[in-house]
Write a protein that holds these residues in place. Structure first.
Motif, short mmCIF file in Angstrom:
data_model
loop_
_atom_site.label_atom_id
_atom_site.label_comp_id
_atom_site.label_asym_id
_atom_site.label_seq_id
_atom_site.Cartn_x
_atom_site.Cartn_y
_atom_site.Cartn_z
N VAL A 1 9.69 -7.11 8.09
CA VAL A 1 8.70 -6.29 8.21
C VAL A 1 8.13 -5.66 6.99
O VAL A 1 9.12 -5.55 6.03
CB VAL A 1 9.34 -4.90 9.16
N ASP A 2 7.18 -5.53 6.74
CA ASP A 2 6.39 -4.80 5.69
C ASP A 2 6.86 -3.43 5.69
O ASP A 2 6.14 -2.55 6.33
CB ASP A 2 5.02 -5.24 5.42
N MET B 1 0.91 -0.99 -0.05
CA MET B 1 -0.08 0.04 0.05
C MET B 1 1.07 1.30 -0.12
O MET B 1 1.79 1.44 0.70
CB MET B 1 -0.94 -0.03 1.20
N MET B 2 0.43 2.24 -0.95
CA MET B 2 1.30 3.48 -0.97
C MET B 2 1.34 4.25 0.28
O MET B 2 0.10 4.67 0.93
CB MET B 2 0.71 4.20 -2.30
N GLN C 1 3.18 -10.16 -4.08
CA GLN C 1 4.10 -11.04 -3.60
C GLN C 1 4.50 -10.96 -2.20
O GLN C 1 5.08 -12.06 -1.63
CB GLN C 1 4.97 -11.56 -4.64
N LEU C 2 4.70 -9.85 -1.75
CA LEU C 2 5.12 -9.43 -0.47
C LEU C 2 4.73 -10.55 0.71
O LEU C 2 5.61 -11.10 1.23
CB LEU C 2 4.90 -7.89 -0.07
N ALA C 3 3.47 -10.43 0.80
CA ALA C 3 2.83 -11.43 2.07
C ALA C 3 3.38 -12.81 1.70
O ALA C 3 3.78 -13.35 2.70
CB ALA C 3 1.40 -11.25 2.15
N VAL C 4 3.39 -13.28 0.81
CA VAL C 4 3.71 -14.76 0.36
C VAL C 4 5.18 -14.93 0.74
O VAL C 4 5.44 -15.93 1.27
CB VAL C 4 3.36 -15.10 -1.04
N VAL C 5 5.98 -13.94 0.37
CA VAL C 5 7.42 -14.12 0.57
C VAL C 5 7.59 -13.88 2.11
O VAL C 5 8.62 -14.69 2.61
CB VAL C 5 8.38 -12.80 -0.13
N ALA D 1 3.37 1.98 -8.04
CA ALA D 1 2.46 1.54 -7.08
C ALA D 1 2.48 0.05 -7.11
O ALA D 1 1.85 -0.36 -6.04
CB ALA D 1 0.98 2.10 -7.42
N HIS D 2 3.06 -0.75 -7.95
CA HIS D 2 2.98 -2.05 -7.96
C HIS D 2 4.15 -2.65 -7.41
O HIS D 2 3.97 -4.26 -7.14
CB HIS D 2 2.53 -2.60 -9.18
#
Length: 319
Positions: free
Chosen positions: A124-125, A1-2, A104-108, A39-40
């Motif tokens: 940490v995200d 999220m931006m 893919q962030l949450a998956v990684v 944004a992606h």
């Protein structure tokens, strides 16, 4: 999220936000210096005294080769050597940053978390901490790929730069570049440039479909064959040393109003399936695609999408 402050500022710059990314009222002409919000892509921060050790045992690139002035593409793979995600890895002081598709962030993060156990590692995200921006400097500029500068973090991508900055830095940088004549460009322009440069970002549909050599990660410096063991390493190394990789990345374009779905089959002139769509983006009726294509199908063969739309193969920038 931006980052919310960054998004609010871009709104004052006439930005429009949608599921397709960020757009502006006008687009610059080809080759013109431009800047765009991205944004992606998001940022995963890996911190702690054992962060390097954890990553070294899980990813394809060699963590020891990553310094303050050099970043690298890499992949996280499953035990069968199939890539779950592709990322850009950099070092920021005593921590590591992974830039990767937001999808893919949450998956990684969840995958790496399984291997943390009692190690001193924190995942940490950091998407709210860093604004991701792109800068196009025009045609003709040649740069060493993924050379990294600091203050702000600035990574070379062929004739463009990827920036990771705080919201206040992003606003100041954007304002300065606009005063210098850089034009605001839609975020899809960066996605198309990544396709033209053969940067093989993955999404949920393309995850765990291919070993990394099939989308040229080795040619982009994203696989180390002498770093030691990591998840999937045995299959990836065997494919490399025995020459069993029968597919590779190809760049193509076609005319049409919609980009094909990821994993759409690529057909030859005889109607045989010879590959898949890895990435595709459409802008003003011209679609650019990355294909995972059978190597023995190279030459003057005709290629089509399942709806019979003809494809034209193009040269990747590193061919």
């Amino acid at each position: 999220m931006m980052n919310s402050d960054w998004q609010e500022f871009l709104t004052t710059q006439q930005a429009d936000f949608s599921e397709d990314g960020v757009t502006f009222p006008t687009l610059p002409s080809t080759g013109q210096a431009a800047i765009c919000p991205i944004a992606h892509l998001s940022v995963l921060k890996v911190m702690g005294s054992d962060a390097g050790k954890l990553l070294q045992g899980q990813i394809t690139c060699n963590v020891n080769d990553i310094g303050e002035s050099q970043s690298s593409l890499g992949a996280l793979c499953n035990p069968k050597g199939r890539a779950i995600a592709v990322f850009l890895l950099m070092r920021d002081g005593g921590q590591f940053l992974l830039v990767l598709p937001t999808t893919q962030l949450a998956v990684v993060k969840n995958h790496l978390q399984k291997y943390v156990l009692r190690a001193d590692v924190k995942l940490v995200d950091a998407s709210q901490d860093y604004c991701v921006m792109g800068e196009f400097k025009g045609h003709g500029l040649k740069q060493t790929l993924f050379v990294t500068q600091r203050d702000p973090i600035n990574i070379a991508f062929f004739n463009r730069n990827l920036l990771l900055v705080r919201a206040d830095q992003a606003i100041a940088w954007w304002s300065a570049r606009r005063e210098q004549g850089f034009q605001a460009q839609a975020s899809v322009a960066w996605q198309i440039a990544d396709i033209e440069d053969g940067i093989p970002w993955l999404c949920p549909a393309s995850a765990e479909e291919h070993v990394p050599q099939m989308f040229n990660l080795d040619r982009l410096g994203g696989i180390s064959f002498n770093k030691g063991c990591y998840t999937g390493q045995e299959i990836i190394a065997r494919s490399h040393y025995l020459g069993k990789v029968k597919r590779s990345l190809a760049l193509a374009e076609c005319v049409g109003q919609q980009a094909p779905e990821i994993n759409s089959e690529i057909m030859d002139g005889n109607g045989q399936a010879v590959g898949q769509v890895l990435a595709a983006q459409n802008q003003q009726g011209l679609c650019k695609l990355l294909l995972v294509l059978q190597q023995d199908e190279a030459g003057d063969r005709q290629y089509r999408l399942p709806d019979q739309t003809p494809l034209t193969l193009l040269a990747l920038h590193y061919d």
